[in-house]
Design a protein around this motif. Sequence first.
Motif, PDB file in Angstrom:
ATOM      1  N   TYR A 221       0.845  -1.187   0.000  1.00  0.00           N
ATOM      2  CA  TYR A 221       0.000   0.000   0.000  1.00  0.00           C
ATOM      3  C   TYR A 221       0.888   1.248   0.000  1.00  0.00           C
ATOM      4  O   TYR A 221       2.059   1.206   0.393  1.00  0.00           O
ATOM      5  CB  TYR A 221      -0.905   0.026   1.234  1.00  0.00           C
ATOM      6  N   PHE A 222       0.285   2.351  -0.404  1.00  0.00           N
ATOM      7  CA  PHE A 222       0.984   3.632  -0.426  1.00  0.00           C
ATOM      8  C   PHE A 222       0.139   4.653   0.334  1.00  0.00           C
ATOM      9  O   PHE A 222      -1.066   4.764   0.104  1.00  0.00           O
ATOM     10  CB  PHE A 222       1.198   4.113  -1.862  1.00  0.00           C
ATOM     11  N   THR A 223       0.781   5.387   1.241  1.00  0.00           N
ATOM     12  CA  THR A 223       0.067   6.422   1.988  1.00  0.00           C
ATOM     13  C   THR A 223       0.847   7.726   1.965  1.00  0.00           C
ATOM     14  O   THR A 223       2.058   7.757   1.714  1.00  0.00           O
ATOM     15  CB  THR A 223      -0.170   6.020   3.460  1.00  0.00           C
ATOM     16  N   THR A 224       0.130   8.792   2.216  1.00  0.00           N
ATOM     17  CA  THR A 224       0.739  10.097   2.390  1.00  0.00           C
ATOM     18  C   THR A 224       0.133  10.727   3.636  1.00  0.00           C
ATOM     19  O   THR A 224      -0.748  10.137   4.270  1.00  0.00           O
ATOM     20  CB  THR A 224       0.512  10.980   1.155  1.00  0.00           C
ATOM     21  N   PHE A 225       0.594  11.905   4.002  1.00  0.00           N
ATOM     22  CA  PHE A 225       0.045  12.611   5.156  1.00  0.00           C
ATOM     23  C   PHE A 225      -0.833  13.757   4.686  1.00  0.00           C
ATOM     24  O   PHE A 225      -0.480  14.499   3.762  1.00  0.00           O
ATOM     25  CB  PHE A 225       1.153  13.170   6.044  1.00  0.00           C
ATOM     26  N   ALA A 226      -1.977  13.900   5.329  1.00  0.00           N
ATOM     27  CA  ALA A 226      -2.843  15.058   5.135  1.00  0.00           C
ATOM     28  C   ALA A 226      -2.837  15.863   6.430  1.00  0.00           C
ATOM     29  O   ALA A 226      -2.651  15.300   7.516  1.00  0.00           O
ATOM     30  CB  ALA A 226      -4.258  14.613   4.782  1.00  0.00           C
ATOM     31  N   TYR A 227      -3.035  17.156   6.311  1.00  0.00           N
ATOM     32  CA  TYR A 227      -2.955  18.047   7.473  1.00  0.00           C
ATOM     33  C   TYR A 227      -4.349  18.562   7.815  1.00  0.00           C
ATOM     34  O   TYR A 227      -5.035  19.135   6.965  1.00  0.00           O
ATOM     35  CB  TYR A 227      -1.986  19.195   7.186  1.00  0.00           C
ATOM     36  N   ASP A 228      -4.740  18.336   9.076  1.00  0.00           N
ATOM     37  CA  ASP A 228      -6.045  18.793   9.538  1.00  0.00           C
ATOM     38  C   ASP A 228      -5.949  20.233  10.039  1.00  0.00           C
ATOM     39  O   ASP A 228      -4.875  20.845  10.058  1.00  0.00           O
ATOM     40  CB  ASP A 228      -6.560  17.867  10.641  1.00  0.00           C
ATOM     41  N   GLN A 229      -7.074  20.748  10.488  1.00  0.00           N
ATOM     42  CA  GLN A 229      -7.110  22.137  10.956  1.00  0.00           C
ATOM     43  C   GLN A 229      -6.264  22.294  12.223  1.00  0.00           C
ATOM     44  O   GLN A 229      -6.329  21.462  13.137  1.00  0.00           O
ATOM     45  CB  GLN A 229      -8.546  22.555  11.244  1.00  0.00           C
ATOM     46  N   PRO A 230      -5.452  23.327  12.296  1.00  0.00           N
ATOM     47  CA  PRO A 230      -4.624  23.541  13.491  1.00  0.00           C
ATOM     48  C   PRO A 230      -5.486  23.901  14.697  1.00  0.00           C
ATOM     49  O   PRO A 230      -6.598  24.409  14.551  1.00  0.00           O
ATOM     50  CB  PRO A 230      -3.723  24.707  13.090  1.00  0.00           C
ATOM     51  N   ARG A 231      -4.944  23.613  15.871  1.00  0.00           N
ATOM     52  CA  ARG A 231      -5.642  23.998  17.101  1.00  0.00           C
ATOM     53  C   ARG A 231      -4.654  24.689  18.032  1.00  0.00           C
ATOM     54  O   ARG A 231      -3.466  24.340  18.081  1.00  0.00           O
ATOM     55  CB  ARG A 231      -6.257  22.782  17.785  1.00  0.00           C
ATOM     56  N   PRO A 232      -5.100  25.689  18.763  1.00  0.00           N
ATOM     57  CA  PRO A 232      -4.202  26.381  19.696  1.00  0.00           C
ATOM     58  C   PRO A 232      -3.728  25.428  20.785  1.00  0.00           C
ATOM     59  O   PRO A 232      -4.511  24.653  21.330  1.00  0.00           O
ATOM     60  CB  PRO A 232      -5.079  27.491  20.274  1.00  0.00           C
ATOM     61  N   LEU A 233      -2.438  25.489  21.105  1.00  0.00           N
ATOM     62  CA  LEU A 233      -1.924  24.672  22.199  1.00  0.00           C
ATOM     63  C   LEU A 233      -2.214  25.334  23.542  1.00  0.00           C
ATOM     64  O   LEU A 233      -2.511  24.656  24.530  1.00  0.00           O
ATOM     65  CB  LEU A 233      -0.420  24.448  22.036  1.00  0.00           C
ATOM     66  N   PHE A 234      -2.173  26.664  23.569  1.00  0.00           N
ATOM     67  CA  PHE A 234      -2.452  27.401  24.807  1.00  0.00           C
ATOM     68  C   PHE A 234      -3.638  28.350  24.572  1.00  0.00           C
ATOM     69  O   PHE A 234      -4.777  27.902  24.529  1.00  0.00           O
ATOM     70  CB  PHE A 234      -1.200  28.162  25.269  1.00  0.00           C
ATOM     71  N   ASP A 235      -3.378  29.612  24.405  1.00  0.00           N
ATOM     72  CA  ASP A 235      -4.471  30.591  24.299  1.00  0.00           C
ATOM     73  C   ASP A 235      -4.418  31.394  23.001  1.00  0.00           C
ATOM     74  O   ASP A 235      -4.828  32.550  22.970  1.00  0.00           O
ATOM     75  CB  ASP A 235      -4.465  31.528  25.504  1.00  0.00           C
ATOM     76  N   GLN A 237      -5.510  32.541  19.210  1.00  0.00           N
ATOM     77  CA  GLN A 237      -6.792  32.681  18.533  1.00  0.00           C
ATOM     78  C   GLN A 237      -6.947  31.583  17.478  1.00  0.00           C
ATOM     79  O   GLN A 237      -5.998  31.278  16.763  1.00  0.00           O
ATOM     80  CB  GLN A 237      -6.891  34.052  17.852  1.00  0.00           C
ATOM     81  N   PRO A 238      -8.133  30.969  17.372  1.00  0.00           N
ATOM     82  CA  PRO A 238      -8.323  29.910  16.365  1.00  0.00           C
ATOM     83  C   PRO A 238      -8.036  30.411  14.960  1.00  0.00           C
ATOM     84  O   PRO A 238      -8.404  31.534  14.596  1.00  0.00           O
ATOM     85  CB  PRO A 238      -9.796  29.533  16.537  1.00  0.00           C
ATOM     86  N   LEU A 239      -7.361  29.571  14.181  1.00  0.00           N
ATOM     87  CA  LEU A 239      -7.042  29.879  12.790  1.00  0.00           C
ATOM     88  C   LEU A 239      -7.314  28.648  11.933  1.00  0.00           C
ATOM     89  O   LEU A 239      -7.112  27.519  12.376  1.00  0.00           O
ATOM     90  CB  LEU A 239      -5.569  30.272  12.626  1.00  0.00           C
ATOM     91  N   SER A 240      -7.753  28.854  10.703  1.00  0.00           N
ATOM     92  CA  SER A 240      -7.852  27.751   9.756  1.00  0.00           C
ATOM     93  C   SER A 240      -6.452  27.444   9.226  1.00  0.00           C
ATOM     94  O   SER A 240      -5.510  28.241   9.389  1.00  0.00           O
ATOM     95  CB  SER A 240      -8.782  28.125   8.605  1.00  0.00           C
ATOM     96  N   LEU A 241      -6.320  26.306   8.560  1.00  0.00           N
ATOM     97  CA  LEU A 241      -5.022  25.949   7.999  1.00  0.00           C
ATOM     98  C   LEU A 241      -4.589  26.978   6.961  1.00  0.00           C
ATOM     99  O   LEU A 241      -3.420  27.377   6.911  1.00  0.00           O
ATOM    100  CB  LEU A 241      -5.093  24.549   7.373  1.00  0.00           C
TER     101      LEU A 241
END
Length: 400
Positions: A221-235, A237-241
Amino acid sequence: MEGDFIHINDWLLPLSWLYGLGVGVRNLLFDLGVLRSRSYDVPVISVGNVTVGGTGKTPHVEYLIQLLHNRCRVAVLSRGYKRKSRGYLLAAADTPMRMIGDEPYQMKQKYPDISVAVDRKRTRGIERLTSDAATCDTDVILLDDAFQHRYVSPGINILLVDYHRLIIYDKLLPAGRLREPQNAKNRADIVIVTKCPRSLRPMEYRVLTKAMSLFPYQRLYFTTFAYDQPRPLFDAQPLSLGDLLARNHLFMVTGIGSPRHMEDDIRQMAAELHPGQTAEQVVTHISFADHHNFSRRDIDRINNAFDSLPEGAVAVTTEKDAVRLLCCQSLSQRLRHHLYVLPIRVQFMLDQEEMFNENIIGYVRKNSRNSILAQSKDDHSSRDRHNPGNGSRTISFRDN
């Protein structure tokens, strides 16, 4: 291109020969039955590699968790690398990261409804998972990084091979990065070439398939990585990728086995949103060793590097690094306000996902001790008979 991250230290090849002799004797003792592998009446799926450094084990184990945990009771058994405990330990919701290791801690936090245990001796870990009152109803055990642990004979042995560090081009330690000779891949039921570029052409797949030279009982099989929406580690402001990548500067902090693939991906995605600027002008990367425990000196270095960047810069890190950075009290306030975790997930190529899923689910159902899962198999088969195109496709695994 494939194998482009490999570097061979030719002057160390004599030591690699000696290392290979020792590994070869050990494997021969298992093959002859002098050292014995144990099988179990519970489905056991092993995910591992034969190289030093990251091949994407944790994302692939998490893929299996995501696939199975709503269907049956899943347990993950890991060595718990660099943990501050010994013997067998079953993780609870409040178990500290230092007691089980960063990767098991990450999986327990993401999937609190599964059992996560650590034990360097995998046979003992499986026995505890299948006999202890808290986990004796386990339906399937996922072994994390256990390809070399031959005292256990898994029902499915999955070998991960980094596209950028193909084992067919590598050498044994210490000249190269292989922990076992290339022919160790013959023990695998499934081989997955990970971290593939999304731009691979059909001819390249065919070349790779021929080069891996697998047996008929094995599947590739062959796989790659996809990147999900980032999330704040601390405080932060939320941002989209997209918004994250569009910022005027990205600051990466990683302590993983092979960060170059992720770095190249981020540089490429960011450069597309900053025409006229080079990737180096947009992305700064500070990299540490795999499973690195950040010292006060490391944090000072990270703080100073981020503080030198222009206003509007943001920082990103991996999920595995995030569980260790959370424990660092000396991160600057500016960094805390702009630090994001970038989750990655496995994505199958060539439309192979359904086939892989059916192989895994079919194996678990067929070998489960749980009669409900067996009934689920019958129900599934009944539905399939009324749905053309849903025919079951299975792999005939070797009798382990």
